[in-house]
Write a protein that holds these residues in place. Structure first.
Motif, mmCIF file in Angstrom:
data_model
loop_
_atom_site.group_PDB
_atom_site.id
_atom_site.type_symbol
_atom_site.label_atom_id
_atom_site.label_comp_id
_atom_site.label_asym_id
_atom_site.label_seq_id
_atom_site.Cartn_x
_atom_site.Cartn_y
_atom_site.Cartn_z
ATOM 1 N N ILE A 288 0.798 -1.160 0.022
ATOM 2 C CA ILE A 288 0.235 0.064 -0.094
ATOM 3 C C ILE A 288 0.802 1.382 -0.017
ATOM 4 O O ILE A 288 1.688 1.363 1.103
ATOM 5 C CB ILE A 288 -0.964 -0.184 1.053
ATOM 6 C CG1 ILE A 288 -1.363 -1.337 1.559
ATOM 7 C CG2 ILE A 288 -2.054 0.964 1.054
ATOM 8 C CD1 ILE A 288 -2.367 -1.411 2.708
ATOM 9 N N GLY A 289 0.809 1.955 -1.235
ATOM 10 C CA GLY A 289 1.694 3.091 -1.268
ATOM 11 C C GLY A 289 2.548 2.752 -2.565
ATOM 12 O O GLY A 289 3.053 2.069 -2.807
ATOM 13 N N ARG A 290 2.758 4.051 -3.236
ATOM 14 C CA ARG A 290 3.532 3.953 -4.394
ATOM 15 C C ARG A 290 4.575 5.042 -4.693
ATOM 16 O O ARG A 290 4.865 5.832 -5.766
ATOM 17 C CB ARG A 290 2.431 3.933 -5.854
ATOM 18 C CG ARG A 290 1.565 5.258 -5.672
ATOM 19 C CD ARG A 290 0.717 5.524 -6.871
ATOM 20 N NE ARG A 290 -0.230 6.531 -6.641
ATOM 21 C CZ ARG A 290 -1.388 6.732 -7.663
ATOM 22 N NH1 ARG A 290 -1.250 6.250 -8.776
ATOM 23 N NH2 ARG A 290 -1.991 7.731 -7.350
ATOM 24 N N VAL B 203 9.563 4.601 -1.174
ATOM 25 C CA VAL B 203 9.076 3.442 -0.615
ATOM 26 C C VAL B 203 8.256 2.345 -1.268
ATOM 27 O O VAL B 203 8.748 1.237 -1.931
ATOM 28 C CB VAL B 203 8.446 3.500 0.757
ATOM 29 C CG1 VAL B 203 8.379 2.134 1.784
ATOM 30 C CG2 VAL B 203 8.769 4.401 1.726
ATOM 31 N N HIS C 27 -2.595 2.294 -3.831
ATOM 32 C CA HIS C 27 -2.625 3.718 -3.591
ATOM 33 C C HIS C 27 -3.854 4.554 -3.429
ATOM 34 O O HIS C 27 -4.928 3.797 -3.182
ATOM 35 C CB HIS C 27 -1.833 4.245 -4.750
ATOM 36 C CG HIS C 27 -2.475 3.862 -6.230
ATOM 37 N ND1 HIS C 27 -3.389 4.471 -6.666
ATOM 38 C CD2 HIS C 27 -2.166 3.007 -7.019
ATOM 39 C CE1 HIS C 27 -3.857 4.251 -7.848
ATOM 40 N NE2 HIS C 27 -3.182 3.041 -8.154
ATOM 41 N N LEU D 228 -9.932 -1.390 -1.665
ATOM 42 C CA LEU D 228 -8.672 -1.603 -1.047
ATOM 43 C C LEU D 228 -8.679 -2.801 -0.096
ATOM 44 O O LEU D 228 -7.736 -3.521 -0.285
ATOM 45 C CB LEU D 228 -8.339 -0.216 -0.268
ATOM 46 C CG LEU D 228 -6.839 -0.562 0.504
ATOM 47 C CD1 LEU D 228 -5.813 -0.530 -0.811
ATOM 48 C CD2 LEU D 228 -6.524 0.692 1.364
ATOM 49 N N VAL E 115 2.182 4.120 3.969
ATOM 50 C CA VAL E 115 0.978 5.154 3.485
ATOM 51 C C VAL E 115 1.151 6.602 4.361
ATOM 52 O O VAL E 115 1.011 7.497 3.731
ATOM 53 C CB VAL E 115 -0.744 4.602 3.885
ATOM 54 C CG1 VAL E 115 -1.630 5.542 3.649
ATOM 55 C CG2 VAL E 115 -0.760 3.267 3.461
ATOM 56 N N GLY E 116 1.673 6.352 5.677
ATOM 57 C CA GLY E 116 1.716 7.464 6.278
ATOM 58 C C GLY E 116 0.331 8.225 7.037
ATOM 59 O O GLY E 116 0.258 9.298 7.432
ATOM 60 N N PHE F 203 -4.338 2.932 9.812
ATOM 61 C CA PHE F 203 -4.943 2.832 8.372
ATOM 62 C C PHE F 203 -5.135 1.335 8.351
ATOM 63 O O PHE F 203 -6.274 1.100 7.751
ATOM 64 C CB PHE F 203 -4.001 3.417 7.588
ATOM 65 C CG PHE F 203 -4.616 3.368 6.003
ATOM 66 C CD1 PHE F 203 -5.378 4.318 5.800
ATOM 67 C CD2 PHE F 203 -4.426 2.358 5.144
ATOM 68 C CE1 PHE F 203 -5.990 4.446 4.457
ATOM 69 C CE2 PHE F 203 -4.946 2.311 4.107
ATOM 70 C CZ PHE F 203 -5.764 3.437 3.645
ATOM 71 N N VAL G 140 5.576 0.047 7.471
ATOM 72 C CA VAL G 140 6.765 1.129 7.025
ATOM 73 C C VAL G 140 6.486 2.305 7.612
ATOM 74 O O VAL G 140 7.170 3.240 7.880
ATOM 75 C CB VAL G 140 7.034 1.064 5.574
ATOM 76 C CG1 VAL G 140 8.167 2.030 5.261
ATOM 77 C CG2 VAL G 140 7.438 -0.296 5.175
ATOM 78 N N ALA H 186 10.716 -1.670 10.961
ATOM 79 C CA ALA H 186 11.196 -1.358 9.621
ATOM 80 C C ALA H 186 12.166 -0.106 9.745
ATOM 81 O O ALA H 186 13.218 -0.112 9.127
ATOM 82 C CB ALA H 186 10.416 -0.977 8.512
ATOM 83 N N GLY H 187 11.796 0.857 10.805
ATOM 84 C CA GLY H 187 12.746 2.073 10.699
ATOM 85 C C GLY H 187 14.227 1.792 11.222
ATOM 86 O O GLY H 187 14.857 2.349 10.429
#
Ligand code: NAD
Length: 282
Positions: free
Chosen positions: A162-164, A168, A187, A193, A207-208, A212, A227, A260-261
């Motif tokens: 999820i995220g493009r 990342v 995305h 989704l 995603v940020g 979510f 992430v 992940a960080g």
């Protein structure tokens, strides 16, 4: 359910690199990284400090260039040009985001691809696309390492990212594809989704947005990699995944912080060592 310990895996990766840096030193090869930071964004400051600390731990020589927020393009590009020619500097990174008046694309393009340890230069991005790359895209490579160290099989699995973003989501998808996964990229315009994500054997969220990913979006037994780094109003850090509820359904999950960080910096260090070796024909 197993929690993937990114801190421990990062420490192990860095220890391997520390030994490699020491062995290179014995051969007369030193490793050097230059980090440029423009302005005083507090998050960027934390990241740059962590990169500096990692260099110290590994025996990598590092230089920091903290430039004022009103730095112009000419002086920033001038500095990069100088660092490109320095023999003792193997890797150059400019901490993003830059203040608005600066042209981020031009800055990325100015860093010599051989020293581009963030792997953001179009030459390195292209190499990642064709699977013939020297520099790892740091965050996605960190995720791959977490999966490998946890013994998660990737080949033939349904992986949903999820995220493009260029940093990342996209490179993450390419690394999974290179390992023979069946990859779907979702995305902000993806329809249904949760229907897509609930088919994932491995789900990567970049995603940020806090909380979510909810349990209804996750298949029973899935591997969930978070992430996201989000700051709650309380000041607490959290990822994109509703950890408490999603973790009950997973086989593996990464926490935030501590997933992940910490891997991103370890992979940046790996790229810096790779750069030094390449530049010394090793
Ligand atoms: P970005 O804002 O560039 O991209 C976010 C992506 O999420 C976009 O591609 C967008 O299409 C997608 N998105 C937004 N809303 C969505 C929705 N409703 N449904 C589906 N997709 C949606 O962010 P980024 O740079 O890729 O970073 C993502 C997150 O990862 C952030 O929290 C960032 O802080 C974090 N991050 C962590 C590391 C690390 O070291 N662990 C490194 C880089 C970024």
């Amino acid at each position: 359910m197993k929690i993937i310990d990114g801190k421990a895996i990062s420490a192990k990766t860095k220890e391997e690199l520390r030994l490699e840096v020491a062995a290179l030193k014995e051969k007369g090869v030193s490793v050097g990284l230059a980090v440029i930071i423009v302005g005083d964004d507090p998050a960027s400051r934390v990241y740059v400090n962590n990169k500096k600390k990692a260099c110290e731990l590994l025996g990598i020589y590092s230089e920091e260039y903290a430039l004022p927020a009103d730095t112009n393009m000419e002086s920033l590009l001038g500095l990069i040009e100088e660092l490109n020619t320095r023999k003792d500097i193997n890797g150059i990174l400019c901490q993003l985001p830059l203040p608005r008046h600066l042209d981020e694309k031009a800055v990325i393009n100015a860093i010599s691809p051989e020293k581009d340890v963030d792997a953001f230069h179009p030459v390195n991005v292209g190499k990642i696309m064709i699977g013939d790359f020297d520099f790892l895209p740091c965050t996605p490579a960190g995720v791959m390492r977490l999966l490998d160290e946890s013994g998660v099989e990737i080949e033939g699995k349904n992986c949903v990212v999820i995220g493009r973003s260029n940093i990342v989501g996209k490179p993450m998808s390419m690394l999974l594809l290179h390992r023979n996964a069946t990859v779907t990229i979702c995305h902000s315009r993806t329809r249904n989704l949760s229907e897509v994500t609930s088919k994932a054997d491995i789900l990567v969220a970049a995603v940020g947005k806090a909380n979510f990913v909810t349990p209804d979006m996750v298949k029973e037994g899935a591997v969930v990699i978070d992430v996201g780094i989000n700051r709650l109003p309380s000041g607490k850090l959290c990822g994109d995944v509703d950890f408490d509820n999603v973790s009950e359904k997973c086989s593996f999950i990464t926490p935030v912080p501590g997933g992940a960080g910490p891997m991103t910096i370890a992979m940046l260090m790996a790229n810096t060592v790779t750069a030094a070796k390449k530049q010394n024909n090793l």
